[in-house]
Design an enzyme around this catalytic site. Sequence first.
Site, PDB file in Angstrom:
ATOM      1  N   HIS A  61       7.638  13.826  -3.739  1.00 19.70           N
ATOM      2  CA  HIS A  61       7.359  12.450  -3.312  1.00 19.70           C
ATOM      3  C   HIS A  61       8.362  12.055  -2.225  1.00 19.70           C
ATOM      4  O   HIS A  61       9.516  12.472  -2.267  1.00 19.70           O
ATOM      5  CB  HIS A  61       7.470  11.512  -4.517  1.00 19.70           C
ATOM      6  CG  HIS A  61       6.972  10.137  -4.211  1.00 19.70           C
ATOM      7  ND1 HIS A  61       7.741   9.222  -3.529  1.00 19.70           N
ATOM      8  CD2 HIS A  61       5.787   9.539  -4.451  1.00 19.70           C
ATOM      9  CE1 HIS A  61       7.035   8.106  -3.369  1.00 19.70           C
ATOM     10  NE2 HIS A  61       5.846   8.277  -3.920  1.00 19.70           N
ATOM     11  N   GLU A  71      10.010   9.494  -1.729  1.00 19.99           N
ATOM     12  CA  GLU A  71      11.249   8.865  -2.219  1.00 19.99           C
ATOM     13  C   GLU A  71      12.242   9.930  -2.666  1.00 19.99           C
ATOM     14  O   GLU A  71      13.456   9.770  -2.523  1.00 19.99           O
ATOM     15  CB  GLU A  71      10.917   7.884  -3.362  1.00 19.99           C
ATOM     16  CG  GLU A  71      10.256   6.626  -2.821  1.00 19.99           C
ATOM     17  CD  GLU A  71       9.332   5.922  -3.801  1.00 19.99           C
ATOM     18  OE1 GLU A  71       9.380   6.195  -5.011  1.00 19.99           O
ATOM     19  OE2 GLU A  71       8.529   5.076  -3.328  1.00 19.99           O
ATOM     20  N   GLY A 108       4.346   1.394  -0.693  1.00 17.38           N
ATOM     21  CA  GLY A 108       5.009   0.182  -1.161  1.00 17.38           C
ATOM     22  C   GLY A 108       5.097  -0.918  -0.121  1.00 17.38           C
ATOM     23  O   GLY A 108       5.834  -1.889  -0.304  1.00 17.38           O
ATOM     24  N   GLY A 166       0.781   3.665  -6.740  1.00 14.30           N
ATOM     25  CA  GLY A 166       2.082   3.171  -7.194  1.00 14.30           C
ATOM     26  C   GLY A 166       1.963   1.752  -7.727  1.00 14.30           C
ATOM     27  O   GLY A 166       1.521   1.536  -8.855  1.00 14.30           O
TER      28      GLY A 166
HETATM   29  P1  PGA Z   1       2.293   2.464  -3.601  1.00  6.59           P
HETATM   30  O1  PGA Z   1       3.008   3.833  -3.992  1.00  6.59           O
HETATM   31  O2  PGA Z   1       0.893   2.525  -4.142  1.00  6.59           O
HETATM   32  O3  PGA Z   1       3.115   1.404  -4.248  1.00  6.59           O
HETATM   33  O4  PGA Z   1       2.312   2.372  -2.111  1.00  6.59           O
HETATM   34  C1  PGA Z   1       2.316   5.053  -3.892  1.00  6.59           C
HETATM   35  C2  PGA Z   1       3.260   6.185  -4.171  1.00  6.59           C
HETATM   36  O5  PGA Z   1       4.446   6.078  -3.825  1.00  6.59           O
HETATM   37  O6  PGA Z   1       2.874   7.215  -4.751  1.00  6.59           O
END
Ligand code: PGA
Length: 260
Positions: A100, A102, A178, A239
């Site tokens: 991911h 992140e 996000g 997310g």
């Molecule tokens: P999000 O996150 O739907 O909040 O944009 C998706 C993800 O990071 O897998």
Amino acid sequence: MNRKYRNTIIAANLKMNMLPSNIKAYAEALKPAASAYGKRCGIVVCPSFVLVPQAVKAFRDSRVSVGAQNVSQFESGAYTGEVSAPQLADLGVRYVIIGHSERREMFGETDETVNQKVHAALAANLRPIVCVGETLAQREMGITSEVITLQVKSALAGVPATKVRRVVIAYEPVWAIGTGLAATDTEAAAVCREIRTLVRGLYGARIARAVSILYGGSMNEQNTRGLLAQPDIDGGLIGSASLSPETLSAIIEIASHDYV
Ligand code: PGA
């Protein structure tokens, strides 16, 4: 999506949210949609590690599979703080999110560790959900294709044709995660098509046709329909919108419709 050749999958990435004591209520709220639509749409819920045992218990005898958000590339041994693929598999986990953005951005994951984790997951019979995606700067520089190609090729390096069907690829543009700013249907469709073409080049047409490719990044109740109407988008990695079981249920219902 194209249900004739591949599974539709809606995967919830709960990230570092929710307490262990809340997962049971979340599961109960999700179960009606899972029993109504789970036959047509694979449903995966990926909570933090500490919630995983309760999640497995809460979703037992339902159509929801439990996934993890990360896994160690090592099988066992002196790796303090890590969680191995065999440990997850032994608990009843079926999927694991790997690479991911992140984790790539904040926890030092590289294309090489992503590849090692894909191998570790497959060896333990877990299905990897491999995340790839370009940053805003990379998109603006016009190098999205190069970035995605490198990430996909590296993630799949050494994965034999017999196992690659178990890999799910999630296209998650970093700028869409996000932010509330999802990619347009056309933008997402173009990259997902490129990913399938890439898999075709590596493994041939039959396998490319069978691999599920998801979109992720601010996917919600409003934009799911348009995204899933694209032939190469087979589901979503959700997310923020997945934190509400009601919203996730609505997305699952939309994903159970036919588009082609
Ligand atoms: P999000 O996150 O739907 O909040 O944009 C998706 C993800 O990071 O897998």
